[in-house]
Design a protein around this motif. Structure first.
Motif, mmCIF file in Angstrom:
data_model
loop_
_atom_site.group_PDB
_atom_site.id
_atom_site.type_symbol
_atom_site.label_atom_id
_atom_site.label_comp_id
_atom_site.label_asym_id
_atom_site.label_seq_id
_atom_site.Cartn_x
_atom_site.Cartn_y
_atom_site.Cartn_z
ATOM 1 N N GLU A 54 0.819 -1.215 0.000
ATOM 2 C CA GLU A 54 0.000 0.000 0.000
ATOM 3 C C GLU A 54 0.853 1.266 0.000
ATOM 4 O OE1 GLU A 54 -3.989 1.660 2.331
ATOM 5 O OE2 GLU A 54 -2.797 0.050 3.207
ATOM 6 N N HIS A 55 2.042 1.185 0.538
ATOM 7 C CA HIS A 55 3.014 2.272 0.421
ATOM 8 C C HIS A 55 4.349 1.617 0.109
ATOM 9 C CE1 HIS A 55 4.460 6.416 1.170
ATOM 10 N NE2 HIS A 55 5.596 5.786 1.435
ATOM 11 N N ASN A 56 4.909 1.905 -1.052
ATOM 12 C CA ASN A 56 6.164 1.249 -1.423
ATOM 13 C C ASN A 56 7.098 2.233 -2.116
ATOM 14 O OD1 ASN A 56 5.117 1.442 -4.022
ATOM 15 N ND2 ASN A 56 4.404 -0.678 -4.051
ATOM 16 N N GLY A 57 8.167 1.723 -2.659
ATOM 17 C CA GLY A 57 9.153 2.542 -3.335
ATOM 18 C C GLY A 57 10.302 1.672 -3.799
ATOM 19 N N THR A 58 10.784 1.936 -4.995
ATOM 20 C CA THR A 58 11.807 1.082 -5.592
ATOM 21 C C THR A 58 13.087 1.024 -4.770
ATOM 22 O OG1 THR A 58 10.931 1.606 -7.781
ATOM 23 C CG2 THR A 58 13.161 0.706 -7.687
ATOM 24 N N PHE A 59 13.438 2.135 -4.111
ATOM 25 C CA PHE A 59 14.725 2.195 -3.422
ATOM 26 C C PHE A 59 14.582 2.127 -1.902
ATOM 27 C CE2 PHE A 59 15.465 4.137 -7.573
ATOM 28 C CZ PHE A 59 16.529 3.373 -8.004
ATOM 29 N N ARG A 60 13.497 1.491 -1.433
ATOM 30 C CA ARG A 60 13.340 1.353 0.015
ATOM 31 C C ARG A 60 14.232 0.256 0.585
ATOM 32 N NH1 ARG A 60 9.229 -1.026 -2.690
ATOM 33 N NH2 ARG A 60 8.229 -2.932 -1.942
ATOM 34 N N GLY A 61 14.862 -0.529 -0.258
ATOM 35 C CA GLY A 61 15.756 -1.588 0.203
ATOM 36 C C GLY A 61 17.191 -1.281 -0.130
ATOM 37 N N ASN A 62 17.727 -0.188 0.415
ATOM 38 C CA ASN A 62 19.102 0.222 0.129
ATOM 39 C C ASN A 62 20.045 -0.551 1.054
ATOM 40 O OD1 ASN A 62 21.487 1.492 -0.483
ATOM 41 N ND2 ASN A 62 20.775 3.559 -0.046
ATOM 42 N N ASN A 63 20.446 -1.726 0.636
ATOM 43 C CA ASN A 63 21.213 -2.620 1.490
ATOM 44 C C ASN A 63 22.571 -2.076 1.942
ATOM 45 O OD1 ASN A 63 19.941 -5.653 1.762
ATOM 46 N ND2 ASN A 63 19.120 -4.495 0.043
ATOM 47 N N PRO A 64 23.316 -1.368 1.091
ATOM 48 C CA PRO A 64 24.548 -0.765 1.615
ATOM 49 C C PRO A 64 24.288 0.174 2.792
ATOM 50 C CG PRO A 64 24.601 -0.802 -0.774
ATOM 51 C CD PRO A 64 23.212 -1.220 -0.377
ATOM 52 N N ALA A 65 23.148 0.858 2.767
ATOM 53 C CA ALA A 65 22.786 1.727 3.899
ATOM 54 C C ALA A 65 22.477 0.903 5.141
ATOM 55 C CB ALA A 65 21.599 2.606 3.531
ATOM 56 N N PHE A 66 21.845 -0.253 4.969
ATOM 57 C CA PHE A 66 21.597 -1.127 6.118
ATOM 58 C C PHE A 66 22.924 -1.550 6.770
ATOM 59 C CE2 PHE A 66 17.583 -2.864 3.802
ATOM 60 C CZ PHE A 66 16.868 -1.751 4.193
ATOM 61 N N VAL A 67 23.912 -1.819 5.934
ATOM 62 C CA VAL A 67 25.219 -2.264 6.432
ATOM 63 C C VAL A 67 25.878 -1.177 7.273
ATOM 64 C CG1 VAL A 67 27.571 -2.902 5.730
ATOM 65 C CG2 VAL A 67 25.585 -3.913 4.567
ATOM 66 N N THR A 68 25.943 0.050 6.741
ATOM 67 C CA THR A 68 26.595 1.120 7.489
ATOM 68 C C THR A 68 25.765 1.537 8.697
ATOM 69 O OG1 THR A 68 25.643 2.772 5.974
ATOM 70 C CG2 THR A 68 27.882 1.971 5.501
ATOM 71 N N ALA A 69 24.438 1.444 8.587
ATOM 72 C CA ALA A 69 23.573 1.787 9.716
ATOM 73 C C ALA A 69 23.814 0.842 10.885
ATOM 74 C CB ALA A 69 22.110 1.745 9.290
ATOM 75 N N ALA A 70 23.880 -0.448 10.606
ATOM 76 C CA ALA A 70 24.137 -1.425 11.673
ATOM 77 C C ALA A 70 25.508 -1.188 12.304
ATOM 78 C CB ALA A 70 24.039 -2.847 11.120
ATOM 79 N N ALA A 71 26.490 -0.888 11.471
ATOM 80 C CA ALA A 71 27.837 -0.642 11.986
ATOM 81 C C ALA A 71 27.868 0.603 12.868
ATOM 82 C CB ALA A 71 28.824 -0.498 10.826
ATOM 83 N N ALA A 72 27.122 1.640 12.462
ATOM 84 C CA ALA A 72 27.075 2.870 13.260
ATOM 85 C C ALA A 72 26.442 2.617 14.621
ATOM 86 C CB ALA A 72 26.306 3.947 12.510
ATOM 87 N N LEU A 73 25.354 1.867 14.640
ATOM 88 C CA LEU A 73 24.690 1.573 15.913
ATOM 89 C C LEU A 73 25.591 0.760 16.830
ATOM 90 C CD1 LEU A 73 21.075 0.711 14.685
ATOM 91 C CD2 LEU A 73 21.934 2.894 15.569
ATOM 92 N N GLU A 74 26.245 -0.244 16.257
ATOM 93 C CA GLU A 74 27.129 -1.084 17.070
ATOM 94 C C GLU A 74 28.328 -0.296 17.604
ATOM 95 O OE1 GLU A 74 28.070 -4.100 14.287
ATOM 96 O OE2 GLU A 74 26.260 -5.297 14.667
ATOM 97 N N THR A 75 28.846 0.601 16.793
ATOM 98 C CA THR A 75 30.050 1.342 17.169
ATOM 99 C C THR A 75 29.769 2.442 18.178
ATOM 100 O OG1 THR A 75 30.995 0.923 14.970
ATOM 101 C CG2 THR A 75 31.982 2.699 16.270
ATOM 102 N N TYR A 76 28.672 3.185 17.956
ATOM 103 C CA TYR A 76 28.450 4.394 18.753
ATOM 104 C C TYR A 76 27.329 4.302 19.781
ATOM 105 C CZ TYR A 76 31.668 6.483 15.470
ATOM 106 O OH TYR A 76 32.785 6.760 14.736
ATOM 107 N N TRP A 77 26.448 3.306 19.646
ATOM 108 C CA TRP A 77 25.273 3.296 20.521
ATOM 109 C C TRP A 77 25.147 2.058 21.397
ATOM 110 C CZ3 TRP A 77 23.063 7.700 21.461
ATOM 111 C CH2 TRP A 77 23.255 8.731 20.538
ATOM 112 N N THR A 78 26.058 1.087 21.239
ATOM 113 C CA THR A 78 26.047 -0.042 22.172
ATOM 114 C C THR A 78 26.271 0.467 23.592
ATOM 115 O OG1 THR A 78 26.844 -1.556 20.472
ATOM 116 C CG2 THR A 78 27.132 -2.235 22.753
#
Length: 423
Positions: A296-320
């Motif tokens: 019902e709400h979508n978008g071609t670029f909602r699955g930006n996997n490289p962004a998921f990778v850096t996002a997870a790394a940022a959380l682990e590095t700075y917010w653990t």
């Protein structure tokens, strides 16, 4: 700093007149690292802009860069729409374990299109679907994006005019201290809600920024935010917090609303969530609001996997260890506040007000053209700062959260000089 005339011909002849930041910073940037940018002639600039808040951890952060390079080198999925991928799973698990659970936040996570305005559009659409009403209340000097739904809840007249059509189903109310404390909080809003003759249709939701960045660094008091949450609960309206620029630690805590002790129904997140400046956004909402139909709400670029990778790394590095990050940000914020106090004392006749929270600050000038002159002189001195406010009257400071105390001091000394020399 001596700057040779850069070759801007292709930008000026081929690129649209809509470009803006490049006009204030007339050079051709080539590389960046940490809180420094370098143009093609090797000139160095200290960055107090941080990609408009998209680079809270600095340019080309080495930890995030390594995670991204490793992922690309092993042919990790780049484009995945909303398919399940290992990169998305890693991000979701990290986001849940590092951010949501420690804060006792029950949110479901939605990946809209990768921009902030798309996160806002999805939030507005969801609120209207849940409540079956079309009206949304926003606030004076708000900025929520440049697409039509987001513009309808944005206050800036210049940006709104660009829509070219009527912007409807949005009603502005006074932001905190908009009336200089002369009236009780929300007295006008509640009077309209109570009066069946007021012309205000019962809203589906209220959308608010805890700190209005583009609006001029207007800081809402925690007390005001709590009262707003109470008004929304009593009148059956959803509370949407737009945390696109102020989230991801900009004000201290990961979410800017944490200090107020509220739990919004919907939260929009973008800009620094990827950590690396890669396009990514989230729409977070309480589980009972998850009434979407598939697709019902979508978008071609909602699955930006490289962004998921850096996002997870940022959380682990700075917010653990979240408290450590918060403590550092608050310390840097105090350093900024101390320097601004000196700048204000030195230039008191010219400065109307200064305000901020965490690592976002603004200096407002009586002469509305002065802020642009300060930004121009700062650029000539090797410092990148932007202006904000309805008439560009506020110098806005938005350095990376990872900037060193020495770099911060250097930039603040340059700012002080720019203020003096722009008079």
């Amino acid at each position: 700093m001596t700057i040779t005339q850069p070759d801007l011909s292709v930008f000026e002849t081929l690129e649209s007149e809509v470009r803006s930041y490049c006009r204030g910073w007339p050079t051709v940037f080539d590389r960046a690292q940490g809180s420094r940018m370098y143009d093609e002639d090797g000139h160095e600039y200290l960055d107090f802009f941080a990609g408009a808040g998209s680079l809270n951890y600095g340019h080309n952060n080495p930890v995030l860069k390594r995670a991204l390079i490793d992922y690309i080198e092993r042919d990790g999925v780049t484009h995945g729409l909303d398919m399940s991928t290992t990169a998305k799973r890693a991000f979701l698990e990290t986001f849940q374990n590092v951010i949501l659970r420690p804060r006792d936040l029950p949110y479901k996570v939605m990946f809209p299109g990768p921009t902030g305005t798309n996160a806002v559009e999805s939030a507005l659409k969801l609120a209207r679907k849940v409540k079956g009403r079309e009206s949304i209340v926003s606030f004076t000097n708000a900025f929520h994006g440049m697409s039509l739904g987001s513009l309808a809840v944005t206050g800036n007249a210049f940006k709104r005019a660009g829509a070219g059509i009527p912007l409807v189903h949005g009603t502005p109310m006074p932001f905190d201290n908009y009336l200089d404390g002369r009236t009780p909080d929300f007295i006008w809003f509640e009077r309209l809600l109570e009066d069946s003759g007021s012309g205000l249709n019962t809203p589906a939701a209220v959308i608010v920024e805890t700190v209005q960045g583009e609006g001029g660094i207007n800081v809402a008091r925690a007390e005001w935010l709590r009262k707003l949450a109470d008004v929304c609960e009593r009148w059956d309206m959803l509370l949407i917090v737009d945390d696109i620029q102020m989230g991801c630690g900009r004000t201290g805590a990961f979410f800017s609303f944490e200090e107020a002790g509220i739990t919004p129904d919907i939260v929009t997140v973008s800009k620094s969530i990827s950590g690396y400046g890669l396009p990514m956004s989230l729409c977070l909402f309480k589980p009972e609001l998850d009434v979407w139909e598939p697709g019902e709400h979508n978008g071609t670029f909602r699955g930006n996997n490289p962004a998921f990778v850096t996002a997870a790394a940022a959380l682990e590095t700075y917010w653990t260890d979240g408290p450590a990050m918060e403590k550092q940000t608050r310390a840097r914020g105090e350093q900024i506040e101390e320097a601004l106090t000196s700048i204000v004392e030195e230039n008191r006749p010219a400065i109307k007000e200064w305000r901020g929270r965490g690592m976002v600050w603004g200096v407002e000038f009586h002469d509305k053209d002065r802020a642009s002159a300060v930004a121009k002189r700062a650029f000539e001195l090797g410092l990148l700062i932007e202006t904000s406010g309805p008439e560009g009257e506020v110098v806005k400071l938005l350095p990376a959260l990872t900037i060193t105390p020495d770099e911060l001091d250097e930039g603040l000394r340059t700012l002080a000089r720019a203020v003096r020399e722009s008079a």
